[in-house]
Write a protein that holds these residues in place. Sequence first.
Motif, PDB file in Angstrom:
ATOM      1  N   LEU A  34       0.860  -1.188   0.000  1.00 50.42           N
ATOM      2  CA  LEU A  34       0.000   0.000   0.000  1.00 50.42           C
ATOM      3  C   LEU A  34       0.892   1.231   0.000  1.00 50.42           C
ATOM      4  CD1 LEU A  34      -2.808   1.289   0.207  1.00 50.42           C
ATOM      5  CD2 LEU A  34      -2.680   1.005   2.695  1.00 50.42           C
ATOM      6  N   VAL A  35       0.839   2.014  -1.077  1.00 48.85           N
ATOM      7  CA  VAL A  35       1.733   3.160  -1.228  1.00 48.85           C
ATOM      8  C   VAL A  35       0.914   4.433  -1.375  1.00 48.85           C
ATOM      9  CG1 VAL A  35       3.521   1.733  -2.299  1.00 48.85           C
ATOM     10  CG2 VAL A  35       1.873   2.939  -3.751  1.00 48.85           C
ATOM     11  N   GLY A  36       1.575   5.550  -1.149  1.00 49.19           N
ATOM     12  CA  GLY A  36       0.940   6.862  -1.258  1.00 49.19           C
ATOM     13  C   GLY A  36       1.758   7.879  -0.506  1.00 49.19           C
ATOM     14  N   ARG A  37       1.469   9.133  -0.749  1.00 45.13           N
ATOM     15  CA  ARG A  37       2.190  10.210  -0.092  1.00 45.13           C
ATOM     16  C   ARG A  37       1.953  10.186   1.415  1.00 45.13           C
ATOM     17  NH1 ARG A  37       5.094  14.054  -3.397  1.00 45.13           N
ATOM     18  NH2 ARG A  37       4.868  13.223  -5.495  1.00 45.13           N
ATOM     19  N   ASN A  38       2.890  10.779   2.171  1.00 43.48           N
ATOM     20  CA  ASN A  38       2.652  10.977   3.598  1.00 43.48           C
ATOM     21  C   ASN A  38       1.369  11.772   3.780  1.00 43.48           C
ATOM     22  OD1 ASN A  38       6.161  11.384   4.295  1.00 43.48           O
ATOM     23  ND2 ASN A  38       4.905   9.607   4.671  1.00 43.48           N
ATOM     24  N   GLU A 213      -2.366   1.760  -4.724  1.00 47.81           N
ATOM     25  CA  GLU A 213      -1.992   3.169  -4.588  1.00 47.81           C
ATOM     26  C   GLU A 213      -3.151   3.958  -3.993  1.00 47.81           C
ATOM     27  OE1 GLU A 213      -0.106   6.484  -7.544  1.00 47.81           O
ATOM     28  OE2 GLU A 213      -2.156   5.813  -7.959  1.00 47.81           O
ATOM     29  N   LEU A 214      -2.854   4.687  -2.915  1.00 46.76           N
ATOM     30  CA  LEU A 214      -3.833   5.555  -2.273  1.00 46.76           C
ATOM     31  C   LEU A 214      -3.502   6.989  -2.660  1.00 46.76           C
ATOM     32  CD1 LEU A 214      -6.263   5.525  -0.396  1.00 46.76           C
ATOM     33  CD2 LEU A 214      -4.714   5.653   1.541  1.00 46.76           C
ATOM     34  N   ARG A 215      -4.422   7.614  -3.383  1.00 43.08           N
ATOM     35  CA  ARG A 215      -4.169   8.969  -3.886  1.00 43.08           C
ATOM     36  C   ARG A 215      -5.478   9.724  -3.976  1.00 43.08           C
ATOM     37  NH1 ARG A 215      -3.447  11.670  -8.945  1.00 43.08           N
ATOM     38  NH2 ARG A 215      -1.755  13.213  -8.838  1.00 43.08           N
ATOM     39  N   ARG A 216      -5.491  10.891  -3.338  1.00 37.94           N
ATOM     40  CA  ARG A 216      -6.671  11.756  -3.337  1.00 37.94           C
ATOM     41  C   ARG A 216      -7.925  11.015  -2.885  1.00 37.94           C
ATOM     42  NH1 ARG A 216      -5.866  15.048  -9.089  1.00 37.94           N
ATOM     43  NH2 ARG A 216      -3.951  16.153  -8.497  1.00 37.94           N
ATOM     44  N   GLY A 217      -7.758  10.173  -1.878  1.00 38.85           N
ATOM     45  CA  GLY A 217      -8.891   9.472  -1.305  1.00 38.85           C
ATOM     46  C   GLY A 217      -9.385   8.293  -2.106  1.00 38.85           C
ATOM     47  N   ASP A 323       1.697  16.437  -7.457  1.00 44.32           N
ATOM     48  CA  ASP A 323       1.573  16.308  -6.010  1.00 44.32           C
ATOM     49  C   ASP A 323       2.502  17.294  -5.301  1.00 44.32           C
ATOM     50  OD1 ASP A 323      -0.266  14.065  -6.004  1.00 44.32           O
ATOM     51  OD2 ASP A 323       1.418  12.892  -6.755  1.00 44.32           O
ATOM     52  N   ARG A 324       2.048  17.743  -4.160  1.00 44.98           N
ATOM     53  CA  ARG A 324       2.881  18.620  -3.340  1.00 44.98           C
ATOM     54  C   ARG A 324       4.108  17.848  -2.833  1.00 44.98           C
ATOM     55  NH1 ARG A 324      -0.627  20.810   1.389  1.00 44.98           N
ATOM     56  NH2 ARG A 324      -0.779  18.583   1.748  1.00 44.98           N
ATOM     57  N   GLU A 325       5.215  18.540  -2.773  1.00 47.12           N
ATOM     58  CA  GLU A 325       6.441  17.907  -2.305  1.00 47.12           C
ATOM     59  C   GLU A 325       7.072  18.745  -1.200  1.00 47.12           C
ATOM     60  OE1 GLU A 325       9.017  17.184  -5.603  1.00 47.12           O
ATOM     61  OE2 GLU A 325       7.853  15.471  -6.308  1.00 47.12           O
ATOM     62  N   LEU A 476       9.233   8.192   5.781  1.00 46.62           N
ATOM     63  CA  LEU A 476       9.196   9.188   4.714  1.00 46.62           C
ATOM     64  C   LEU A 476       8.765   8.541   3.408  1.00 46.62           C
ATOM     65  CD1 LEU A 476      12.278  11.582   4.866  1.00 46.62           C
ATOM     66  CD2 LEU A 476       9.885  12.085   5.342  1.00 46.62           C
ATOM     67  N   ASP A 477       7.851   9.214   2.675  1.00 45.66           N
ATOM     68  CA  ASP A 477       7.528   8.714   1.346  1.00 45.66           C
ATOM     69  C   ASP A 477       8.730   8.984   0.423  1.00 45.66           C
ATOM     70  OD1 ASP A 477       7.379  11.397   0.472  1.00 45.66           O
ATOM     71  OD2 ASP A 477       5.236  11.491   0.860  1.00 45.66           O
ATOM     72  N   LEU A 478       8.728   8.346  -0.741  1.00 45.63           N
ATOM     73  CA  LEU A 478       9.915   8.391  -1.591  1.00 45.63           C
ATOM     74  C   LEU A 478      10.244   9.794  -2.111  1.00 45.63           C
ATOM     75  CD1 LEU A 478       9.441   5.013  -3.472  1.00 45.63           C
ATOM     76  CD2 LEU A 478      10.952   5.523  -1.548  1.00 45.63           C
ATOM     77  N   PRO A 479       9.256  10.613  -2.516  1.00 42.28           N
ATOM     78  CA  PRO A 479       9.617  11.985  -2.928  1.00 42.28           C
ATOM     79  C   PRO A 479      10.223  12.793  -1.786  1.00 42.28           C
ATOM     80  CG  PRO A 479       7.465  11.396  -3.800  1.00 42.28           C
ATOM     81  CD  PRO A 479       7.836  10.322  -2.826  1.00 42.28           C
TER      82      PRO A 479
END
Length: 528
Positions: A34-38, A213-217, A323-325, A476-479
Motif C-alpha cells: 500500500l503506497v501513497g504520499r505521507n 496506490e492511495l491517492r486523493r482518497g 503532487d505537493r512535495e 518518509l515517502d519516496l519523494p
Amino acid sequence: MPSLTLSDLTFSWPDGDLVFDGVDAVFPPGRTGLVGRNGAGKSTLLRLIAGALTPDRGSVTVTGTLARLRQDLTLDPDRTVDAILGIDEQRKALHRIESGEGTEDDFTLATGHWDIEERAVATLDKLGLAHVAPTPDALGRTVGTLSGGETMLLGLTAALLGDPQVLLLDEPTNNLDLSAKRRLYAAVEQFGGVVVVVSHDRDLLDRMDTIAELRRGELRLFGGNFTHYREAVESEQEAARAAVRDARADVRKQGRELVEAQTKIDRRQRYGKKMESSIPRILAGERKRQAQVSAGKLRANHQDKLNDARRTLTDAEELVRDDREVRIDLPDSVVHPGQRVVSLDGVTLPSGQTVSLTVSGPERIALIGPNGVGKTTLMKAVAAAPPLVPWRVLQQRLNVFDESRTLAENVADAAPHATDEQVRARLARFLFRGRDADVPAAALSGGERLRAALATILLAEPGPRLLLLDEPTNNLDLPSLRHLTEALAQFRGALLVAGHDLPFLREIGPTRWLELTAEGLSEIDPPA
C-alpha cells in the motif's frame, strides 16, 4: 480462503476533514504493498480495516483472523514485552494459578494458552530476538530497553503469534538492520494469507504481488511489484502529458479560429452597411437580419469548439500528477576545516562499549551496526557531551513533542524569536499548510511526525552546525526522501547519521563510515 474487501468505505475526521469517500476494493491473496504520499491516509486505512476506527459509511469484510503491526510501537517505552505480544494477562493468570492463587477467571483466561510463554520465546528466537527474552521471565522487560528495530520485530512477533490469516504491516522495516530486514522479508514471503504492507522500503515493495496506490482518497490496484507499478504510472504520465500538449494546442487553434471568425463577421458587417444605401430598405433589412443570424451561428460554433477544447484540457491536466512535495532548506551553517565539532574520549556506553570519537570540520559520518548494539545510545552520548558548536538531534523514537500542544506551538517552542508567520511558513514547506499546523501532535501519523520533527529542528535557534540524525528515513515517502537526501548533500555543517538504509547513506556522501559492534566503534570501508 482468507479475503479482505472494502465496500463503499467512507471516513472523515471529527473536524469534517474527508479522508475516504466510497472506496471499493478487493485485496487479492498474497502480498499487497500500500503506497501513497505521507498523509494520504495509509495508516488510517489500516486502522479502519483492523476495526480501530469506525467508518462513516460502508463496510470492511475480513475472512479469517486479522493481526496488525502498528508503526508507533516505539512511542511508549514503558510498555512491557509481554504487553506488546498481547500475552500479559494470560501470563499473570498463569502465574497466579502456579502460585495457588488462581481464580475461575484465571483458569478461563489460561485455557488453551498453557504454553503461551514457551511459544512466545520460540517465536522471538525464530525472528532473531532470542536475546530480547531468552527465558519466560524476561518477557516482563520494558520496550524502552530495546532498540527501535528490536521493537518493530517484537511487534511482528506479536502479529504472528496469533497465527492470523490476514496481516497488516505498517512500515515494518523501520529501524531494522540488514539481517533483520532479511528475516522480515522471509516471514512476509512465507505468509500464506492476505498481507497488506505500508512501506517506503523499495526492496520490500519489490517483493509484493500487487501494489495498491492511495491517492486523493481513491484506491487503485496495480498488478506486479513496485518496479512494475512505477513503470505503469510513468507510462500513464507520458500519455497524460502528451494529451495536455495536444489539448493546449487545440485550445490555441480554436482561439485563433474564433478570432478569425469574428474578423470575418466584422468585415461582412462593414460591407453590409456600405450596400444598404444602394438597395431597397426592405431588402436591406432582410439581408441584415440574415447576416446577424449567420454571424451568431458562426460565432457560437467556434465558441462551442473553444469551450470543448478547454474542457478537454482541464480533463487532461487532472490526469497529470502534480503532487505537493516537501521543500527542505537546511541552515547555512558553515563548519570550517579543522574546527572541532564533537569529542568523546574513552566514554563507556550503557551498552558496554568504551568508545572514542572525534569529529572535525564538515565531516559527514555514516554510523551503522546491528539492531540493539547501541547506535542510539552512542548518539545520545554525543548529544550529552559538552557542546562545541550548536547542534540538533532527530531522535529515532520521535518522542520530541508535547503531545497536548499543536504542531505550530511545538515548533514555536523551539524557536521563541520566530514570528507566527515564520513558523507557519516553515511548516508549509513541510506540507503542513493552514489548519494542518493547528493539529495536536498526538494526532500526527508516523510520516507526519518525522516531517514535523525535521521542521522543528531546522527552525530551532541558533541554527545547527551539527546534525545528529537517528534513522531519519523512517516513514518518509519516496519523494520526501529524495528531497531530504538532496538537502543533506548540500548541508555545509557536520553530520552524524545512524541508519540501515544503505542507498540513502551513500547518497548523502559520507566522508567516513563507522561501525558499532559489541566490541566497540571502528572505522570501516564503505559497505558494498
